[in-house]
Design an enzyme around this catalytic site. Structure first.
Site, short mmCIF file in Angstrom:
data_model
loop_
_atom_site.label_atom_id
_atom_site.label_comp_id
_atom_site.label_asym_id
_atom_site.label_seq_id
_atom_site.Cartn_x
_atom_site.Cartn_y
_atom_site.Cartn_z
N ARG A 1 0.82 -1.21 0.00
CA ARG A 1 0.00 0.00 0.00
C ARG A 1 0.86 1.27 0.00
O ARG A 1 0.57 2.24 -0.71
CB ARG A 1 -0.90 -0.02 1.25
CG ARG A 1 -1.90 1.10 1.31
CD ARG A 1 -2.51 1.19 2.72
NE ARG A 1 -2.89 -0.10 3.23
CZ ARG A 1 -4.13 -0.60 3.20
NH1 ARG A 1 -5.10 0.11 2.67
NH2 ARG A 1 -4.39 -1.79 3.71
N TYR B 1 -14.63 -2.28 4.79
CA TYR B 1 -13.88 -1.80 5.96
C TYR B 1 -14.36 -0.46 6.51
O TYR B 1 -13.80 0.04 7.48
CB TYR B 1 -12.40 -1.62 5.62
CG TYR B 1 -11.73 -2.78 4.94
CD1 TYR B 1 -11.85 -4.07 5.41
CD2 TYR B 1 -10.92 -2.57 3.83
CE1 TYR B 1 -11.21 -5.12 4.79
CE2 TYR B 1 -10.27 -3.62 3.20
CZ TYR B 1 -10.42 -4.90 3.68
OH TYR B 1 -9.79 -5.94 3.07
N CYS C 1 -26.70 -1.91 -7.47
CA CYS C 1 -27.99 -2.07 -6.80
C CYS C 1 -27.78 -2.62 -5.41
O CYS C 1 -28.14 -3.76 -5.10
CB CYS C 1 -28.90 -2.98 -7.63
SG CYS C 1 -29.49 -2.19 -9.13
#
Length: 448
Positions: A293, A334, A361
């Site tokens: 990350r 999360y 949806c």
């Protein structure tokens, strides 16, 4: 908001990424569009390599491919001197297809199949990070059948709970990953690994969690791992030369986030390793890190086109965009929070508060709750920041939505590194059994 350091807003109020305006990118490639700033990815790679070179004598940095794995990603990591930490046969195949050197790949994961283990052994993968006793025995058999001795690390759980979302904590005792140091299974796994002729135990591995913004869990995990290394030496005589402390360093999703600098993170773990080695009078191991990350997260920006705007008087105003949980499931999974701007009106003052909804949806398909923006109109381009990690990797075809184009930008050049899926791609693997086709034909005749 504070932009990533390689991005800017020009005099016309347009977001500029890698020398390209967001509006031009959206017009050229369509939306939703995931844009990666190549300069920022390379900058983060170099920060890790430089920080370790300053702080520690022997090291290996492997990019955690699960954050964002494409062939172009593998090429960039190879050019910047990083290895790869991969967790599936698909990720391994992608890396090898890109020409990545297999001996610089580490294969992680808690449930590797025999097929994947065979694939890794045959390819000459540098390290398999073993995660269970059954895997040890299976890998030993596979390696011997191929006439090789496979280098491995053992994944252990150090019992450290990072202060992050419970789904991204991996170093605590109650975890599906690894051998526990606390209950003795890790030491038993060491003994087993040392006894198996098809395996060569090179070191130990751990990972405490993801999006960690505090350095203390990293320091604690490093100390525990080094103490365990000393215990292995005392009880077995094996002095393991590699200690992998995983990744997990967090990034800035919103202005209120304050992630540690990469240099500070590296200094913290390297100091903990040095102190433990002095305490145990043992030589320094090769220090391995697996950032994911923190390398690609802030380099990614997702561009959406605004569609329906629904105002509920006295409650909220929903702004729906042409993507959502199909390209970014993290808010639904999360409760992840993001920053965003109107990409072509970035200098305008906020006018009101909006909630950014996706097109799926699902009532839970909301990307951002309650964000202040200028007056939003249909057709505006919304730029959502820090979408470079675990977005394309976790994208789905829910509602039969095609996955978006991924573009790499640098110095005014924009190149697709993943093409947009088409409707034909969505049905390419569908099959209709012959017995159903007969029914369709009969129904068609009856209705004609």
């Amino acid at each position: 908001m504070v932009l990533p350091e390689t991005m800017a807003v020009n005099a016309l109020g347009e977001l500029v990424i890698g020398g390209e305006t967001a509006g031009d990118l959206a017009r050229r490639f369509g939306t939703p569009l995931l844009v990666y700033d190549e300069e920022l990815i390379r900058k983060r790679c170099r920060e890790y390599m430089t920080a370790l070179a300053r702080s520690y004598p022997r090291f290996f940095v492997a990019f955690a491919g699960k954050a964002f794995m494409t062939q172009a990603t593998a090429v960039i990591m190879a050019q910047e001197g990083l290895g790869l930490d991969l967790v599936s046969g698909g990720e391994i195949y992608t890396a090898l297809k890109a020409g990545f050197s297999p001996d610089r790949i580490q294969f992680n994961g808690n449930n590797k199949s025999d097929h994947e283990l065979s694939m890794a052994v045959k390819a000459g993968i540098g390290r398999v990070i073993a995660d269970g006793f059954q895997e040890l025995y299976a890998l030993d058999e596979i390696a011997r059948a191929h006439g090789v001795v496979q280098d491995i690390l053992l994944r252990v759980t150090p019992g450290v709970e990072a202060h992050t979302h419970e789904y991204t904590q991996t170093g605590q005792e109650d975890s599906k990953f690894g051998f526990s140091v606390g209950d003795g299974s890790a030491l038993e796994a060491v003994a087993q690994a040392l006894s198996l002729p098809g395996l060569s135990l090179r070191g130990i591995h751990c990972h405490v969690g993801s999006q960690v913004l505090d350095l203390s869990p990293f320091r604690l995990a490093a100390a525990i791992m080094m103490d365990f290394r000393a215990r292995i030496y005392q009880e077995t005589g094996a002095l393991l030369d590699e200690v992998n402390l995983g990744g997990g360093l967090g990034i800035r999703y919103q202005d209120c986030d304050a992630p540690p600098r990469i240099q500070d993170y590296v200094d913290a773990v390297s100091q903990a390793v040095r102190e433990a080695c002095r305490r145990h009078s043992l030589p320094l191991p090769v220090l391995q890190l697996e950032p994911g990350r923190s390398v690609v997260g802030e380099a990614g920006v997702t561009l959406y086109t605004v569609g329906t705007i629904k105002e509920i008087p006295g409650l909220r105003t929903y702004v729906s965009v042409d993507g959502g949980m199909t390209d970014n499931p993290r808010p639904a999974l999360y409760g992840a929070r993001y920053s965003a701007i109107l990409a072509q009106r970035a200098k305008e003052d906020p006018a009101r508060q909006y909630t950014i909804a996706g097109r799926c949806c699902e009532s839970g398909d909301v990307l951002i709750w309650d964000i202040d923006l200028p007056e939003v109109t249909r057709g505006d381009i919304l730029a959502v920041f820090s979408t470079g990690a675990y977005h394309y990797s976790m994208a789905s075809n829910y509602n039969r939505c095609p996955k978006p184009t991924v573009v790499l930008v640098s110095q005014g050049m924009a190149d697709p590194i993943v093409e947009r899926e088409t409707y034909e791609d969505l049905v390419a693997k569908d099959r209709i059994p012959a017995r159903l086709r007969k029914g369709v034909e009969a129904t068609g005749r009856a209705c004609s």
